[in-house]
Design a protein around this motif. Structure first.
Motif, short mmCIF file in Angstrom:
data_model
loop_
_atom_site.label_atom_id
_atom_site.label_comp_id
_atom_site.label_asym_id
_atom_site.label_seq_id
_atom_site.Cartn_x
_atom_site.Cartn_y
_atom_site.Cartn_z
N ASN A 105 -18.29 -15.53 97.31
CA ASN A 105 -18.00 -16.67 96.42
C ASN A 105 -17.56 -17.89 97.21
N ASN A 106 -16.66 -17.70 98.18
CA ASN A 106 -16.16 -18.84 98.95
C ASN A 106 -17.25 -19.44 99.84
N LEU A 107 -18.16 -18.60 100.31
CA LEU A 107 -19.28 -19.10 101.12
C LEU A 107 -20.19 -19.99 100.28
N VAL A 108 -20.43 -19.57 99.04
CA VAL A 108 -21.24 -20.38 98.12
C VAL A 108 -20.55 -21.72 97.85
N ALA A 109 -19.22 -21.68 97.66
CA ALA A 109 -18.47 -22.91 97.42
C ALA A 109 -18.50 -23.83 98.63
N ALA A 110 -18.50 -23.25 99.83
CA ALA A 110 -18.52 -24.06 101.06
C ALA A 110 -19.87 -24.74 101.25
N LYS A 111 -20.95 -24.05 100.89
CA LYS A 111 -22.30 -24.62 101.06
C LYS A 111 -22.67 -25.59 99.95
N LYS A 112 -21.96 -25.53 98.83
CA LYS A 112 -22.17 -26.42 97.69
C LYS A 112 -23.61 -26.35 97.20
N SER B 189 -26.46 -26.66 98.83
CA SER B 189 -27.49 -26.32 99.82
C SER B 189 -27.74 -24.81 99.80
N GLU B 190 -28.95 -24.42 100.17
CA GLU B 190 -29.36 -23.00 100.21
C GLU B 190 -29.05 -22.33 98.87
N LEU B 191 -29.59 -22.90 97.79
CA LEU B 191 -29.23 -22.46 96.45
C LEU B 191 -29.69 -21.04 96.15
N PHE B 192 -30.88 -20.65 96.63
CA PHE B 192 -31.38 -19.31 96.32
C PHE B 192 -30.53 -18.24 97.02
N ASP B 193 -30.13 -18.52 98.25
CA ASP B 193 -29.24 -17.60 98.96
C ASP B 193 -27.88 -17.53 98.25
N SER B 194 -27.41 -18.66 97.75
CA SER B 194 -26.15 -18.68 97.02
C SER B 194 -26.24 -17.86 95.74
N ALA B 195 -27.38 -17.94 95.06
CA ALA B 195 -27.57 -17.15 93.83
C ALA B 195 -27.50 -15.66 94.12
N ARG B 196 -28.07 -15.25 95.24
CA ARG B 196 -28.04 -13.83 95.63
C ARG B 196 -26.61 -13.38 95.94
N LYS B 197 -25.86 -14.21 96.61
CA LYS B 197 -24.48 -13.85 96.96
C LYS B 197 -23.58 -13.82 95.73
N LEU B 198 -23.78 -14.75 94.82
CA LEU B 198 -22.95 -14.75 93.61
C LEU B 198 -23.26 -13.56 92.72
N LYS B 199 -24.47 -13.07 92.79
CA LYS B 199 -24.82 -11.87 92.02
C LYS B 199 -24.00 -10.68 92.51
N ARG C 28 -11.85 -13.80 88.73
CA ARG C 28 -13.07 -13.59 87.93
C ARG C 28 -13.51 -14.90 87.27
N ARG C 29 -12.53 -15.69 86.83
CA ARG C 29 -12.86 -16.98 86.19
C ARG C 29 -13.54 -17.93 87.17
N ILE C 30 -13.03 -17.99 88.40
CA ILE C 30 -13.61 -18.89 89.40
C ILE C 30 -15.03 -18.48 89.75
N ILE C 31 -15.26 -17.19 89.91
CA ILE C 31 -16.61 -16.71 90.25
C ILE C 31 -17.58 -17.01 89.11
N ALA C 32 -17.15 -16.76 87.86
CA ALA C 32 -18.02 -17.04 86.71
C ALA C 32 -18.31 -18.54 86.59
N MET C 33 -17.30 -19.38 86.87
CA MET C 33 -17.50 -20.83 86.80
C MET C 33 -18.47 -21.29 87.89
N ASN C 34 -18.39 -20.67 89.07
CA ASN C 34 -19.33 -21.02 90.14
C ASN C 34 -20.76 -20.65 89.79
N GLU C 35 -20.93 -19.59 89.03
CA GLU C 35 -22.27 -19.23 88.55
C GLU C 35 -22.83 -20.34 87.65
#
Length: 671
Positions: free
Chosen positions: A273-280, A282-292, A308-315
């Motif tokens: 989750n934090n890696l996805v937040a750091a990349k904002k 960029s690399e959206l498809f990789d971020s979608a896989r990590k958030l899954k 759980r709220r933060i992860i769901a909001m990032n989705e």
């Protein structure tokens, strides 16, 4: 059954207990369970055997089996610790907390139960209750006991969680740092992270990492096992770097943790989750896989509600970045049902039309959200921002006034930030008197108590605004109060001098003497400073030396520079130039006559037959089987194929066109 049989049965049971104890000491709990089952076959009501079987189930992680066995064979007042522990490990925290209250009411103050009570409160996010229980346990436990460090570790974890949730820590919970173990160092670091003391956090986390590596290496752990254990510390360190803006370092640490497959699933989820937040974005498809991975259902009981709220909001945000607006809207509205207190979800919903270039619709949605949550700072300020982007300061002022009217606490309402924004908006809409009134109200409130940083800030804003609007007497009164409170405040003293200078020179001179003298450093060149032009780099201004000054004083006539002649590229000085080079080409002696044969062919009067007339000629042609001769010069010859259009010229021909050329009649040359 005879007494001899009873003796033989008891001997068998005793032997089986001995075998079970030996096997348990070897850590082979599954084999020990077989020996216990043999005992229960001989005596199903054997208390010790049943208790031993419950413990073995707990060791094997079969918590539901252990709970069923306790519920079936023991009364409610028997095995309270094992019963509550089963509920804790099965994530039945509310049920376990209720059972603990019954035991406490009945007078059961067992330290193990109290430790579980603190853990239950921690899991239920009641951090104050958890801290109170841990604090009392620490007072009762000797620091030399093995359990003391465990209690202290959990105590610091509860302190960090309270600070992260926005709570305030009581003074009695502040204890001296102890970093005997890496767990303690890590939890102390989390506590300082909640206080935003980043330097202390980094020092403690690096210390925890070093202690962890050393202690595990001494216990002969493999490198992979050490890295897995370090995962939690590294993720927290990466989170610290992310908060400090050191994004590249944070991303490297997150990726180093995720590459180990044996890392704890909770640690992997937070790192993803934090890696996805750091990349904002960029690399959206990789971020979608990590958030899954981070939003797996297996993590529901392992993560806190806020996580759980933060992860769901990032989705939802990821769907917004990927232009999946319908998905983003559905996810955000569903999350609002679970987390109605989360104002960020309303902002995500308003961002959908804004990203679709529908700013008016976004404003309308925010206005509806403000009606639902009038006291929400983030929603009101988002609405004001869009209204200002639409060049509508009047609406923004109305939004701010409505928000301030909903705030009941005057200390919150008259915060310097609110007052400064209100004054700025009043100036934008041309209401300077309202600005002064707002500043006076805020100043009156802050003057009523002890002079604080907030009150000084408001009073300075008020005085500066009055000075700006030529209300010098009122400005001087405010500056006098500031100087009286702090005579060393140079800014207030300068404002007081500026105010008095407009109507009382003597007082201005009196206070001007209290201002510090302007000291000029010896290395500063005042002459060069006077030559500095705003907007011009210093390197462009050269310091004049003695030679330059001497040259500037001499009046020497300027020499005119001769321009070099322009010569052709293939110029050869040995070859004389062409004497006719200035004449037009058609007047030079060497020019060839063009079109001479064509002129000879065209000799003769118009209409004269030319041999080989045919198509396009001016002689006779067969039209509809009859011979027509002497076609009039005003008619056009019909050809056997349609006329092709000529290409458009790219430039005008030299010498002009043929002025005597006849124009075609309308309707002619049609096939």
């Amino acid at each position: 059954m005879s007494s001899q049989d009873n003796l033989s049965k008891e001997a068998t049971i005793t032997q089986l207990f001995s075998d079970a104890e030996r096997i348990i000491n070897q850590g082979e709990y599954a084999k020990a369970l077989k020996s216990i089952d043999k005992i229960l076959n001989l005596n199903p009501k054997d208390f010790d055997a049943l208790h031993c079987k419950v413990i073995i189930f707990l060791k094997l992680g079969k918590y539901q089996n252990a709970l069923d066995l306790v519920m079936k064979n023991f009364s409610e007042d028997q095995l309270p610790l094992e019963r509550v522990y089963c509920l804790y490990r099965l994530n039945k925290f509310s049920e376990g907390a209720e059972l603990l209250r019954k035991y406490r009411t009945a007078g059961n103050n067992d330290s193990g139960l109290r430790h579980l009570e603190a853990q239950m409160a921690y899991k239920l996010e009641d951090y104050n209750a958890s801290l109170e229980t841990y604090y009392s346990l620490l007072q009762e436990t000797d620091s030399k006991e093995d359990t003391y460090n465990d209690i202290l570790t959990n105590f610091n974890a509860a302190k960090a969680a309270l600070l992260f949730s926005g709570g305030k820590l009581k003074e009695k919970y502040a204890m001296a740092d102890s970093v005997n173990t890496y767990e303690l160092a890590y939890n102390y670091a989390c506590t300082y992270l909640g206080r935003k003391d980043f330097k202390k956090v980094e020092k403690l986390l690096i210390n925890a990492r070093n202690i962890c590596r050393k202690s595990l290496s001494d216990d002969d752990y493999s490198e992979e096992e050490i890295e897995q254990e370090l995962g939690t510390i590294n993720v927290q360190l990466a989170y610290l770097y992310q908060l400090q803006g050191r994004t590249a370092e944070a991303i490297n640490l997150y990726q180093s943790v995720l590459k180990f497959k044996g890392t704890d699933i909770t640690v992997s989820a937070i790192a993803s989750n934090n890696l996805v937040a750091a990349k904002k974005d960029s690399e959206l498809f990789d971020s979608a896989r990590k958030l899954k991975v981070a939003s797996s259902n297996t993590l529901d009981t392992k993560l806190f509600r806020s996580q759980r709220r933060i992860i769901a909001m990032n989705e939802a945000l990821l769907s917004l970045y990927m232009h999946k607006y319908t998905v983003c809207q559905d996810v955000s509205r569903k999350l609002l049902e679970t987390y109605p207190e989360n104002d960020d979800l309303y902002l995500i919903l308003a961002s959908i039309p804004y990203r679709q270039k529908k700013t008016t619709k976004a404003i309308q949605e925010l206005q509806e959200f403000v009606k639902l949550k009038q006291d929400s700072l983030s929603i009101n300020f988002a609405l004001m921002q869009l209204q200002l982007l639409q060049s509508n300061p009047t609406s923004a002022l109305e939004t701010l006034e409505n928000h301030l009217s909903s705030i009941k606490n005057d200390a919150e309402k008259y915060r310097p930030g609110y007052v400064g924004l209100l004054v700025w908006l009043y100036e934008k809409v041309g209401k300077p008197e309202n600005s002064v009134q707002a500043l006076d109200q805020a100043g009156t409130f802050w003057k009523s108590g002890v002079m604080s940083e907030e009150s000084r800030s408001i009073l300075k804003q008020t005085a500066a605004f009055k000075l700006k609007t030529n209300r010098y007497h009122e400005a001087a009164q405010d500056y006098e109060q500031l100087v009286k409170d702090d005579p060393l405040d140079i800014q207030a003293l300068a404002g007081l001098v500026a105010s008095y200078s407009q109507y009382d020179i003597n007082l201005a001179e009196k206070y001007e003497s209290s201002l510090p003298d302007i000291t000029v450093q010896s290395e500063i060149d005042i002459e060069s400073l006077e030559k500095v032009v705003p907007g011009v780099k210093k390197s462009y201004i050269k310091k004049a030396d003695a030679k330059t000054i001497e040259k500037q004083t001499k009046t020497t006539p300027k020499k005119k520079k001769k321009r070099k002649p322009l010569l052709p590229k293939n110029y050869d000085p040995a070859v004389p130039p062409d004497p006719e080079r200035w004449k037009p080409k058609n007047e030079r002696s060497g020019k060839k006559e063009k079109g001479k044969r064509k002129q000879q062919l065209m000799k003769g009067s118009q209409g004269v037959a030319v041999a080989g007339g045919g198509i396009g000629g001016t002689g006779s042609a067969n039209i509809a089987g009859r011979s027509v001769s002497n076609v009039s010069s005003s008619e056009t010859t019909v050809t056997s194929q349609p006329e092709q259009p000529a290409p458009a010229p790219t430039s005008k021909p030299k010498g002009g066109g043929d002025k005597n050329k006849k124009k075609k009649k309308k309707g002619g040359n049609k096939w």
